[in-house]
Structure formats: structure tokens, C-alpha cells
Design an enzyme around this catalytic site. Structure first.
Site, PDB file in Angstrom:
ATOM      1  CG  ASN A  11      -1.808   1.181   1.319  1.00 26.39           C
ATOM      2  OD1 ASN A  11      -1.905   1.959   0.366  1.00 26.39           O
ATOM      3  ND2 ASN A  11      -2.486   1.342   2.448  1.00 26.39           N
ATOM      4  CG  HIS A 100      -6.271   1.879   4.640  1.00 23.69           C
ATOM      5  ND1 HIS A 100      -5.872   2.900   5.463  1.00 23.69           N
ATOM      6  CD2 HIS A 100      -5.258   0.977   4.633  1.00 23.69           C
ATOM      7  CE1 HIS A 100      -4.663   2.620   5.932  1.00 23.69           C
ATOM      8  NE2 HIS A 100      -4.268   1.457   5.432  1.00 23.69           N
ATOM      9  CD  GLU A 170      -4.040  -2.417   7.231  1.00 23.57           C
ATOM     10  OE1 GLU A 170      -2.838  -2.513   6.993  1.00 23.57           O
ATOM     11  OE2 GLU A 170      -4.746  -1.494   6.821  1.00 23.57           O
ATOM     12  CB  SER A 218       4.200  -1.540  12.355  1.00 23.17           C
ATOM     13  OG  SER A 218       3.696  -0.267  12.626  1.00 23.17           O
TER      14      SER A 218
HETATM   15  P1  PGA Z   1       2.222   0.558   7.811  1.00 27.17           P
HETATM   16  O1  PGA Z   1       0.828   0.764   7.060  1.00 27.17           O
HETATM   17  O2  PGA Z   1       2.803  -0.733   7.316  1.00 27.17           O
HETATM   18  O3  PGA Z   1       3.037   1.757   7.404  1.00 27.17           O
HETATM   19  O4  PGA Z   1       1.925   0.521   9.266  1.00 27.17           O
HETATM   20  C1  PGA Z   1      -0.061  -0.283   6.894  1.00 27.17           C
HETATM   21  C2  PGA Z   1      -1.345   0.255   6.341  1.00 27.17           C
HETATM   22  O5  PGA Z   1      -1.761   1.362   6.747  1.00 27.17           O
HETATM   23  O6  PGA Z   1      -1.977  -0.379   5.489  1.00 27.17           O
END
Ligand code: PGA
Length: 258
Positions: A11, A100, A170, A218
Site C-alpha cells: 500500500n 482502509h 489492521e 507496521s
Molecule cells: P504501515 O501501514 O505498514 O506503514 O503501518 C499499513 C497500512 O496502513 O496499510
């Protein structure tokens, strides 16, 4: 979907700033992704770059695919600035991230998410539905939150259609922007079992068992092995770590051998 294949979604969010940079990043990712037999890599650039990037991935279609980060909750019409699912599909994407947390933070509701899923499926896209709690409280209210979010995000989506989507868990508190701490693979595993149980109530145990569930928040090369091995997931949704080709390639290579 090949059950054995891992799904790794990049993403890119609102990055990079130019099509030229997007092409460079994609071609570096492609070099690695197109060699991996056990991984499907889905790159989700800003929508404006989809058409420009589509010709670059044609030959490796099965191993690397394009996705959008959103689509609108109506088919077409007077919606200034919006991009429909059909437009996304016409641009060369096969997937679309829907719901999202960064879109939900801008006011997107679960009922809009449900409509987006139906429009995406009408357009022949594979939706990746994102759900996840804002906080983890000690009393377990977050479980109710996720249940409601999932139910509302799938309201009006037929059982047959639910069977074709991918779910990404998430937790907001683990996404890099807001990060308090990364989730553990145990937390991911518990939640994936719970989401699968909720899905089983909607579509039956067998269908729910086959639905791909991803973890996002993350994800880095240093923790991806743990999520893939012990997190109960078929794949990962990667944000910031997907913006550097080398860093992302490391995750892809680890996924190939888990
Ligand atoms: P991140 O984002 O890996 O930077 O935490 C994940 C996301 O928001 O889909």
C-alpha cells in the site's frame, strides 16, 4: 486463489510523487516478485498512476498485480473528485483496498464500505476489505467493535460474493502513523480466528476457512516471518516498508519460504 500462495500487498498510500518514480519502484519490485512461485504481490499505487503502470506488469500478471487504494460508493455520476470501481478496473487494476482506516478516518462509513465492495465486484475487481479496532481495551470491547465493523461492512453483500473477498486485519494502534507498538503474532492469530468465526456465521465454516485474511500494521522484514508463521494469516498488507524496493523485496523473499 491458490491456498498455498502468500499474498503480499504494497500500500503505497500517497507516494511517490511522480509516475517516473512509481515506475522505477515497480520495476525494482517486479524483478523480485516475478521470480517468486509462492507469493502473489499486489502493488497499490495512487490511482492516478495505475494506467501508467499497468503496461509494466502485463507479462508477470500471475505473480504481480495492480490494486487501487479505494473506489467510490456509487456507480457513476455527479461525485466530484471520485473514482468509480469501473474506472479502477479500466485502469488495469485487479484488486482494490476498501475501508482502509485512513479512509475511514476521513469519514468513510461501514455502509459506504459495503457499497464499495458491491461496486468493486460488479466491476470485476477483488476487494481487500480492511477492518481493525482503534484501541485494545482490557475488557474486550474491541472484539465487539470488530464484529460490528465486519457486519456493517458486509451488509448487503451476498454470501456468494463474500466468498470471493480478502480481509485485512489492521489494528489502528499498530499502523505506523499512530503506532503505539506493533501487534504480536499471537494477537494477530487470536483476531484471525475470531474474524474467521464471524465469517463462518455469515457464509459457513468451509467458505470462511478458505477466505484469505491478511495482517497489516507496521510490517517489516524483521517481523513478517512471525506474522506469516504464527499470525494465522495468508499474507500481509505493507505500508511504509513497501516504499523502498530493497526493504520490500526482503519481505517478499521471506514470504516465499515461510
Ligand atoms: P504501515 O501501514 O505498514 O506503514 O503501518 C499499513 C497500512 O496502513 O496499510
Amino acid at each position: 486463489m491458490d491456498e498455498m500462495k502468500k499474498i503480499i500487498v504494497a500500500n503505497w498510500k500517497m507516494n511517490p510523487v511522480s509516475l517516473k518514480e512509481a515506475k522505477t519502484l515497480l520495476s525494482e519490485v517486479k524483478k523480485v516478485a516475478s521470480k517468486l512461485k509462492h507469493v502473489t504481490t499486489i502493488v497499490c499505487p495512487p490511482a492516478i498512476f495505475l494506467q501508467g503502470l499497468a503496461p509494466n506488469i502485463q507479462y508477470a500478471a500471475a505473480r504481480i498485480q495492480l490494486g487501487a487504494q479505494d473506489c467510490f460508493h456509487a456507480k457513476q455520476g455527479a461525485h466530484t473528485g471520485a473514482i468509480s470501481a469501473e474506472m479502477v478496473a479500466q485502469s488495469g487494476a485487479h484488486y482494490v483496498i476498501i475501508g482502509h482506516s485512513e479512509r475511514r478516518a476521513e469519514g468513510e462509513t461501514s455502509s459506504q464500505v459495503a457499497r464499495k465492495i458491491n461496486y468493486a465486484l460488479d466491476a470485476g475487481l477483488c476487494p481487500i476489505l480492511c477492518i481493525g479496532e482503534k484501541v485494545r481495551d482490557e475488557h474486550g470491547f474491541f472484539l465487539k467493535y470488530v464484529e460490528e465493523q465486519l457486519t456493517e461492512s458486509l451488509r448487503g453483500v451476498s454470501k456468494k460474493r463474500i466468498a470471493t473477498i480478502t480481509v485485512a486485519y489492521e489494528p489502528l494502534w499498530a499502523i505506523s502513523n499512530e503506532m503505539l507498538r506493533p501487534a504480536t503474532s499471537e494477537e494477530s492469530h487470536e483476531m484471525v480466528l475470531y474474524i474467521r468465526k464471524l465469517l463462518a456465521q455469515k457464509v459457513g465454516a468451509n467458505t470462511a476457512k478458505a477466505l484469505p485474511i491478511l495482517y497489516g500494521g507496521s510490517v517489516e522484514a524483521k517481523n513478517c516471518d512471525g506474522f506469516l508463521r504464527y499470525g494465522g494469516v495468508q499474507g500481509l498488507l505493507v505500508g511504509h516498508a513497501s516504499l523502498e524496493a530493497m526493504r520490500f523485496a526482503e519481505i517478499l523473499k521471506i514470504a516465499e519460504f515461510v
